[in-house]
Design a protein around this motif. Structure first.
Motif, mmCIF file in Angstrom:
data_model
loop_
_atom_site.group_PDB
_atom_site.id
_atom_site.type_symbol
_atom_site.label_atom_id
_atom_site.label_comp_id
_atom_site.label_asym_id
_atom_site.label_seq_id
_atom_site.Cartn_x
_atom_site.Cartn_y
_atom_site.Cartn_z
ATOM 1 N N VAL A 61 33.180 -3.950 30.724
ATOM 2 C CA VAL A 61 34.394 -3.909 31.540
ATOM 3 C C VAL A 61 33.997 -3.822 33.011
ATOM 4 C CG1 VAL A 61 36.410 -2.495 32.126
ATOM 5 C CG2 VAL A 61 35.815 -2.903 29.727
ATOM 6 N N TYR A 62 32.995 -3.005 33.308
ATOM 7 C CA TYR A 62 32.521 -2.861 34.687
ATOM 8 C C TYR A 62 32.074 -4.207 35.261
ATOM 9 C CZ TYR A 62 29.525 -1.816 38.622
ATOM 10 O OH TYR A 62 28.948 -1.813 39.865
ATOM 11 N N ASP A 63 31.358 -5.009 34.454
ATOM 12 C CA ASP A 63 30.901 -6.323 34.927
ATOM 13 C C ASP A 63 32.085 -7.165 35.388
ATOM 14 O OD1 ASP A 63 28.236 -5.726 34.262
ATOM 15 O OD2 ASP A 63 28.441 -6.601 32.254
ATOM 16 N N VAL A 64 33.118 -7.231 34.554
ATOM 17 C CA VAL A 64 34.288 -8.054 34.874
ATOM 18 C C VAL A 64 35.009 -7.508 36.100
ATOM 19 C CG1 VAL A 64 36.534 -8.859 34.044
ATOM 20 C CG2 VAL A 64 34.547 -8.893 32.512
ATOM 21 N N LEU A 65 35.195 -6.186 36.151
ATOM 22 C CA LEU A 65 35.863 -5.591 37.312
ATOM 23 C C LEU A 65 35.057 -5.812 38.591
ATOM 24 C CD1 LEU A 65 37.102 -2.225 35.768
ATOM 25 C CD2 LEU A 65 38.444 -4.288 36.231
ATOM 26 N N ASP A 66 33.742 -5.774 38.473
ATOM 27 C CA ASP A 66 32.885 -6.018 39.625
ATOM 28 C C ASP A 66 33.025 -7.460 40.113
ATOM 29 O OD1 ASP A 66 30.993 -5.001 41.484
ATOM 30 O OD2 ASP A 66 29.376 -6.022 40.400
ATOM 31 N N TYR A 67 33.109 -8.411 39.191
ATOM 32 C CA TYR A 67 33.309 -9.813 39.582
ATOM 33 C C TYR A 67 34.656 -9.980 40.289
ATOM 34 C CZ TYR A 67 29.445 -10.712 36.350
ATOM 35 O OH TYR A 67 28.246 -10.698 35.713
ATOM 36 N N LEU A 68 35.685 -9.333 39.752
ATOM 37 C CA LEU A 68 37.003 -9.418 40.386
ATOM 38 C C LEU A 68 36.983 -8.781 41.773
ATOM 39 C CD1 LEU A 68 39.254 -8.523 37.316
ATOM 40 C CD2 LEU A 68 39.066 -10.762 38.425
ATOM 41 N N ALA A 69 36.316 -7.640 41.879
ATOM 42 C CA ALA A 69 36.247 -6.944 43.169
ATOM 43 C C ALA A 69 35.462 -7.740 44.200
ATOM 44 C CB ALA A 69 35.614 -5.563 42.983
ATOM 45 N N SER A 70 34.534 -8.563 43.742
ATOM 46 C CA SER A 70 33.750 -9.374 44.679
ATOM 47 C C SER A 70 34.525 -10.599 45.158
ATOM 48 C CB SER A 70 32.429 -9.807 44.043
ATOM 49 O OG SER A 70 32.655 -10.802 43.055
ATOM 50 N N GLY A 71 35.712 -10.803 44.589
ATOM 51 C CA GLY A 71 36.552 -11.910 45.041
ATOM 52 C C GLY A 71 36.640 -13.088 44.090
ATOM 53 N N MET A 72 35.947 -13.012 42.952
ATOM 54 C CA MET A 72 36.045 -14.110 41.986
ATOM 55 C C MET A 72 37.450 -14.143 41.390
ATOM 56 S SD MET A 72 32.418 -13.980 39.894
ATOM 57 C CE MET A 72 32.687 -15.470 38.951
ATOM 58 N N THR A 73 37.956 -15.335 41.157
ATOM 59 C CA THR A 73 39.254 -15.471 40.502
ATOM 60 C C THR A 73 39.055 -15.412 38.993
ATOM 61 O OG1 THR A 73 39.110 -17.874 40.332
ATOM 62 C CG2 THR A 73 40.077 -16.963 42.369
ATOM 63 N N HIS A 74 40.155 -15.262 38.281
ATOM 64 C CA HIS A 74 40.074 -15.282 36.815
ATOM 65 C C HIS A 74 39.409 -16.571 36.360
ATOM 66 C CE1 HIS A 74 43.354 -12.142 35.709
ATOM 67 N NE2 HIS A 74 42.766 -11.823 36.829
ATOM 68 N N GLN A 75 39.832 -17.692 36.935
ATOM 69 C CA GLN A 75 39.308 -18.984 36.504
ATOM 70 C C GLN A 75 37.813 -19.116 36.780
ATOM 71 O OE1 GLN A 75 41.101 -21.121 34.594
ATOM 72 N NE2 GLN A 75 39.055 -21.930 34.262
ATOM 73 N N GLU A 76 37.359 -18.595 37.910
ATOM 74 C CA GLU A 76 35.924 -18.641 38.218
ATOM 75 C C GLU A 76 35.122 -17.837 37.196
ATOM 76 O OE1 GLU A 76 35.982 -19.224 43.067
ATOM 77 O OE2 GLU A 76 36.144 -17.193 42.240
ATOM 78 N N ILE A 77 35.641 -16.699 36.796
ATOM 79 C CA ILE A 77 34.958 -15.886 35.781
ATOM 80 C C ILE A 77 34.928 -16.632 34.453
ATOM 81 C CG2 ILE A 77 35.078 -13.747 34.430
ATOM 82 C CD1 ILE A 77 36.254 -12.421 36.968
ATOM 83 N N LEU A 78 36.067 -17.216 34.078
ATOM 84 C CA LEU A 78 36.133 -17.951 32.811
ATOM 85 C C LEU A 78 35.212 -19.168 32.820
ATOM 86 C CD1 LEU A 78 39.980 -17.746 32.195
ATOM 87 C CD2 LEU A 78 38.185 -16.396 31.102
ATOM 88 N N ASP A 79 35.069 -19.820 33.970
ATOM 89 C CA ASP A 79 34.156 -20.966 34.078
ATOM 90 C C ASP A 79 32.700 -20.521 33.968
ATOM 91 O OD1 ASP A 79 36.331 -22.627 34.414
ATOM 92 O OD2 ASP A 79 36.120 -22.764 36.603
#
Length: 108
Positions: A61-79
Motif C-alpha cells: 500500500v505504501y508503494d502505491v501511495l508513494d507513487y501517488l504522492a510523487s504525482g503519478m496518475t492512476h493511469q501512469e501507475i496502471l501502465d
C-alpha cells in the motif's frame, strides 16, 4: 469502477483526492459506493515484513501511495504495473483513510 460523484472534480490529482478524503472525516457515509479493501489488501507476516500488500503480491500500500504522492496518475501507475487494477489503487486510498481515521495519539 466509476469514482463517486464528489471525487470527479476537474483537475484534481490523486494526492489531492486523498487529502479531501482524509479531511472529510468519516467518508464512508459520503460515498455512493463503499470500497471493501479487505478483499484486496492482505497482510502476511513473511511477505514484505508484514506490511499491507495488494492481493498477496509484493507491492505494498505504501508503494502505491508513494507513487501517488510523487504525482503519478492512476493511469501512469496502471501502465507501469500492468498486474494492478484501478480497484487496487482505490483500495490503497481507502485503507489509508481508514488507518488515518482510527489512529490514536498516545502521550508518553
Amino acid at each position: 469502477m466509476e469514482l463517486p460523484f464528489w471525487w470527479r472534480v476537474q483537475g484534481l490529482r490523486p494526492l489531492e483526492i486523498l487529502k479531501q478524503i482524509l479531511r472529510a472525516g468519516n467518508f464512508r457515509q459520503k460515498t455512493e459506493v463503499r470500497m471493501n479493501y479487505k478483499d484486496i489488501i492482505t497482510i502476511e507476516p513473511g511477505k514484505r515484513g508484514g506490511k499491507p500488500c495488494i492481493r498477496g503480491m509484493r507491492i505494498t500500500v505504501y508503494d502505491v501511495l508513494d507513487y501517488l504522492a510523487s504525482g503519478m496518475t492512476h493511469q501512469e501507475i496502471l501502465d507501469e504495473f500492468p498486474y494492478l487494477r484501478e480497484e487496487d489503487i482505490l483500495a490503497c486510498l481507502s485503507y489509508a483513510a481508514d488507518r488515518e481515521r482510527t489512529m490514536l495519539a498516545i502521550d508518553k
